[in-house]
Design an enzyme around this catalytic site. Structure first.
Site, short mmCIF file in Angstrom:
data_model
loop_
_atom_site.label_atom_id
_atom_site.label_comp_id
_atom_site.label_asym_id
_atom_site.label_seq_id
_atom_site.Cartn_x
_atom_site.Cartn_y
_atom_site.Cartn_z
N TYR A 18 -0.54 2.22 -1.10
CA TYR A 18 -0.45 3.69 -1.24
C TYR A 18 -1.73 4.39 -1.10
CZ TYR A 18 4.43 2.67 -2.11
OH TYR A 18 5.64 2.17 -1.96
N HIS A 23 6.46 10.02 3.80
CA HIS A 23 5.91 9.03 2.98
C HIS A 23 4.48 8.65 3.37
CE1 HIS A 23 10.09 8.48 1.82
NE2 HIS A 23 10.45 8.81 3.20
C1 DQA Z 1 7.21 5.97 -0.59
C2 DQA Z 1 7.80 4.82 0.11
C3 DQA Z 1 9.07 4.39 -0.92
O1 DQA Z 1 9.59 3.40 0.03
C4 DQA Z 1 8.85 4.03 -2.32
O2 DQA Z 1 9.57 3.60 -2.94
C5 DQA Z 1 7.69 4.99 -2.83
C6 DQA Z 1 6.89 5.49 -2.12
C7 DQA Z 1 5.71 6.34 0.19
O3 DQA Z 1 5.29 7.50 -0.16
O4 DQA Z 1 5.21 5.58 0.83
O5 DQA Z 1 7.63 5.15 -3.91
O6 DQA Z 1 7.88 7.23 -0.62
#
Ligand code: DQA
Length: 152
Positions: free
Chosen positions: A28, A105
Site C-alpha cells: 500500500y 484502489h
Molecule cells: C484496497 C484493496 C482491498 O482489497 C483491501 O481490502 C484494502 C485496500 C486498496 O486500496 O488497494 O483494504 O482497497
C-alpha cells in the site's frame, strides 16, 4: 474564485485505510491517509472543487455517509477497501445516491488474491482506478471533474 458555486466531492475511505503508512507498505505504500488527503485537497483546489474527505472502519457509517451525500455532494470517490468485495448493502446505497461514482484502489486488486478480483462497488461506478497507489486518488478527482462537466 469563479462566480459559480463550487461542486463538492465526497472522498470515502473504508476499513483499515487509517493504517496507511504502517500497514503492509510493500503493498500500500508509505504515504499516510493524511498525506493522501493533503494531495487531494491540493488537486481539488486546482480543479476548483470542494472536498469532503472521510475514513471509517464501519460499514454502516459508510452507508450513512453515502445516503447523506445525495443532498450534500455532487460526486463520490470511494475506496471501500475490504467492503468493496463483500458489501451488497454499500453497493445498493451507492446506486441509490444517483451521484457519479469513481472507485479507487491503491493496489492492483486484479494482481492479488482471487477474492479481491470482484468488487461490488465497480458495478455502480462510472470508472475504476487501481494499482497506481496514492496518485490514483488525484486521478479519480481529475476523472470526476470531467464527468461533472460532461453531465452538466
Ligand atoms: C484496497 C484493496 C482491498 O482489497 C483491501 O481490502 C484494502 C485496500 C486498496 O486500496 O488497494 O483494504 O482497497
Amino acid at each position: 474564485m469563479s462566480e459559480l458555486a463550487r461542486q463538492t466531492i465526497l472522498v470515502l475511505n473504508g476499513p483499515n485505510l487509517n493504517l496507511l503508512g504502517v500497514r503492509e507498505p510493500t503493498i500500500y505504500g508509505r504515504e499516510t491517509l493524511a498525506d493522501i488527503e493533503e494531495a487531494c485537497l491540493e488537486r481539488a483546489e486546482v480543479l476548483e472543487l470542494d472536498l469532503d474527505f472521510r475514513q471509517t472502519n464501519s460499514e454502516g457509517q459508510l452507508i450513512d455517509w453515502v445516503q447523506q451525500a445525495r443532498d450534500s455532494a455532487d460526486g463520490i470517490v470511494i475506496n471501500a477497501a475490504g467492503y468493496s468485495h463483500t458489501s451488497i448493502a454499500l453497493m445498493d446505497a451507492l446506486a441509490a445516491s444517483d451521484l457519479p461514482i469513481v472507485e479507487v484502489h491503491l493496489s492492483n486488486i486484479h494482481r492479488r488474491e482471487e477474492f479481491r478480483h470482484h468488487s461490488y462497488v465497480s458495478r455502480v461506478a462510472r470508472g475504476v482506478i487501481v494499482g497506481l497507489g496514492a496518485h490514483g486518488y488525484e486521478l479519480a478527482l481529475d476523472a470526476m471533474a470531467r464527468l461533472l462537466i460532461a453531465d452538466s
